[in-house]
Design an enzyme around this catalytic site. Structure first.
Site, PDB file in Angstrom:
ATOM      1  N   ALA A  68       0.816  -1.210   0.000  1.00  0.00           N
ATOM      2  CA  ALA A  68       0.000   0.000   0.000  1.00  0.00           C
ATOM      3  C   ALA A  68       0.851   1.261   0.000  1.00  0.00           C
ATOM      4  CB  ALA A  68      -0.933  -0.004   1.209  1.00  0.00           C
ATOM      5  N   ASN A 137      -6.176   3.601  10.730  1.00  0.00           N
ATOM      6  CA  ASN A 137      -5.434   2.435  11.200  1.00  0.00           C
ATOM      7  C   ASN A 137      -5.168   2.466  12.702  1.00  0.00           C
ATOM      8  OD1 ASN A 137      -3.608   4.654  10.459  1.00  0.00           O
ATOM      9  ND2 ASN A 137      -1.953   3.269  11.042  1.00  0.00           N
ATOM     10  N   GLN A 165      -7.412  -0.454   5.644  1.00  0.00           N
ATOM     11  CA  GLN A 165      -8.070  -1.035   6.807  1.00  0.00           C
ATOM     12  C   GLN A 165      -9.554  -1.335   6.569  1.00  0.00           C
ATOM     13  OE1 GLN A 165      -6.519  -1.910   9.624  1.00  0.00           O
ATOM     14  NE2 GLN A 165      -4.537  -0.971   9.229  1.00  0.00           N
ATOM     15  N   SER A 182      -3.847  -3.238   0.604  1.00  0.00           N
ATOM     16  CA  SER A 182      -2.737  -4.052   1.090  1.00  0.00           C
ATOM     17  C   SER A 182      -3.242  -5.455   1.385  1.00  0.00           C
ATOM     18  CB  SER A 182      -2.150  -3.440   2.370  1.00  0.00           C
ATOM     19  OG  SER A 182      -1.148  -4.260   2.910  1.00  0.00           O
ATOM     20  N   THR A 219       8.587  -7.194 -12.147  1.00  0.00           N
ATOM     21  CA  THR A 219       8.046  -8.539 -12.328  1.00  0.00           C
ATOM     22  C   THR A 219       7.109  -8.892 -11.181  1.00  0.00           C
ATOM     23  OG1 THR A 219      10.054  -9.245 -13.471  1.00  0.00           O
ATOM     24  CG2 THR A 219       8.637 -10.977 -12.573  1.00  0.00           C
ATOM     25  N   CYS A 301       4.124   1.101  12.250  1.00  0.00           N
ATOM     26  CA  CYS A 301       5.077   1.842  11.428  1.00  0.00           C
ATOM     27  C   CYS A 301       5.852   2.869  12.245  1.00  0.00           C
ATOM     28  CB  CYS A 301       4.347   2.552  10.292  1.00  0.00           C
ATOM     29  SG  CYS A 301       3.420   1.424   9.245  1.00  0.00           S
TER      30      CYS A 301
END
Length: 357
Positions: A68, A137, A165, A182, A219, A301
């Site tokens: 995300a 969050n 979320q 995410s 990729t 985080c």
């Protein structure tokens, strides 16, 4: 270990693991190769793309990203400023709009909600992008995303929704132009996310190279895509049962923590997130005393920074109040019995601190 940190990451669903396993163990082709094995890998990626898109508005495309944070960076830098956002946004938004350098950050009220009159004043002609989180969050507050999107469009701006979320839990308004996701917040694997881009929206690339995802180079991993897709499919098929389970857990939590203060709105909130505080609580000591219970003192985080949560400060809490807050997150694999036991122990340990003091 009792796991109560679902906002940081959700446990990997067994079904998602099983979907990933063949692509990790047996099938190793590059999904961008033209040979038969490559086409098979590509087919798996496209199935996953459809599964992720099933919970999103019609009229757009899902581009897979590394997470995300990349999706948010791509959306914000790809549109550019001026940007209008909220003070309680994730650091991936706040730091990115700061890097863009032409941003207005709107305050929120004590309940964590944006004042739409203030937003109306700030979202004016010339603004290119409005960015707001669907479900916060840290405090679980649900913002009026549809109303903010309408204000953005009236000013000729695009609207970016951080739905990390809320995806699969809270309806995502059709008016969004860009939606960041995410996988690991919905019981999928870490290392993959997505940006949904409304048809007709053009973004400058964030990563240059092979342009595998139409503006995003790199990729793709069929294994990660497959895990994300199955996790999304489970969120869709189990949405009602999941919502009912979370409501039962919420009622258990509220009954067991009557003397704690809830941070943020209780009316406009996702009930799988319980952010509470208790005056004078030493959170570090609490976590040390209860090492077999995984809960949070704030966003994963920002953990270890020693600074109070920016989201809690944004809703008007003092440093002391913010530092005496904990976040308890629960979901699909949490049982009522283990939640009740964990919260009883958390409450008892917090009370013991006050007695000792």
């Amino acid at each position: 270990m009792t796991y109560l940190d679902y906002q940081a990451t959700a446990p990997l669903a067994p079904e998602a693991f099983e979907a990933m396993l063949p692509w990790l163990r047996d099938q190793h082709a590059n999904p961008h190769s033209a040979h038969r094995e490559g086409r098979a890998a590509r087919a798996a990626v496209e199935v996953a793309r459809e599964q992720v898109a099933a919970l999103l508005p019609a009229g757009g495309r899902v581009a897979f990203t590394g997470g995300a944070t990349e999706a948010l960076n791509w959306a914000i830098k790809g549109v550019g400023g001026p940007v209008v956002t909220l003070a309680t946004e994730h650091a991936a938004v706040l730091d990115t709009v700061a890097a863009v350098g032409d941003a207005t950050t709107l305050p929120v009220g004590r309940d964590g909600l944006i004042d739409l009159d203030a937003a109306r004043t700030a979202i004016r002609l010339g603004v290119k992008l409005v960015a707001a989180m669907l479900v916060n969050n840290e405090i679980g507050v649900i913002q009026p995303v549809a109303e903010l999107a309408a204000l953005a469009h009236a000013a000729g701006a695009l609207f970016l929704c951080d739905a990390v979320q809320g995806y699969g839990r809270v309806p995502i308004p059709e008016a969004c132009d860009l939606i960041a996701l995410s996988a690991h917040k919905i019981y999928g694997p870490k290392g993959i996310g997505a940006l949904w881009i409304r048809d007709g929206v053009d973004l400058a690339p964030l990563l240059h190279g092979g342009d595998q995802e139409g503006g995003r180079s790199g990729t793709l991993s069929p294994a990660l895509c497959a895990g994300f897709g199955v996790a999304a499919d489970l969120m869709a098929s189990q949405r009602d049962a999941g919502a009912a389970h979370v409501e039962r857990l919420w009622r258990v939590a509220i009954e067991l923590l009557p003397d704690w203060t809830i941070n943020g709105s209780t009316d406009h909130r996702y009930h799988g997130n319980l952010n509470v505080r208790r005056d004078g609580l030493d959170v570090a000591r609490l976590m040390s005393d209860l090492r077999d219970i995984a809960f949070s003192a704030g966003s994963a985080c920002a953990s270890g920074s020693g600074r109070p949560s920016h989201a809690l400060r944004a809703i008007g809490l003092s440093d002391a109040e913010a530092k005496s807050s904990i976040r308890i997150g629960f979901g699909r694999y949490t049982t009522e019995a283990e939640l009740a036991d964990a919260l009883t122990r958390i409450d008892a340990a917090a009370r013991a601190q006050r007695i000792a003091a």
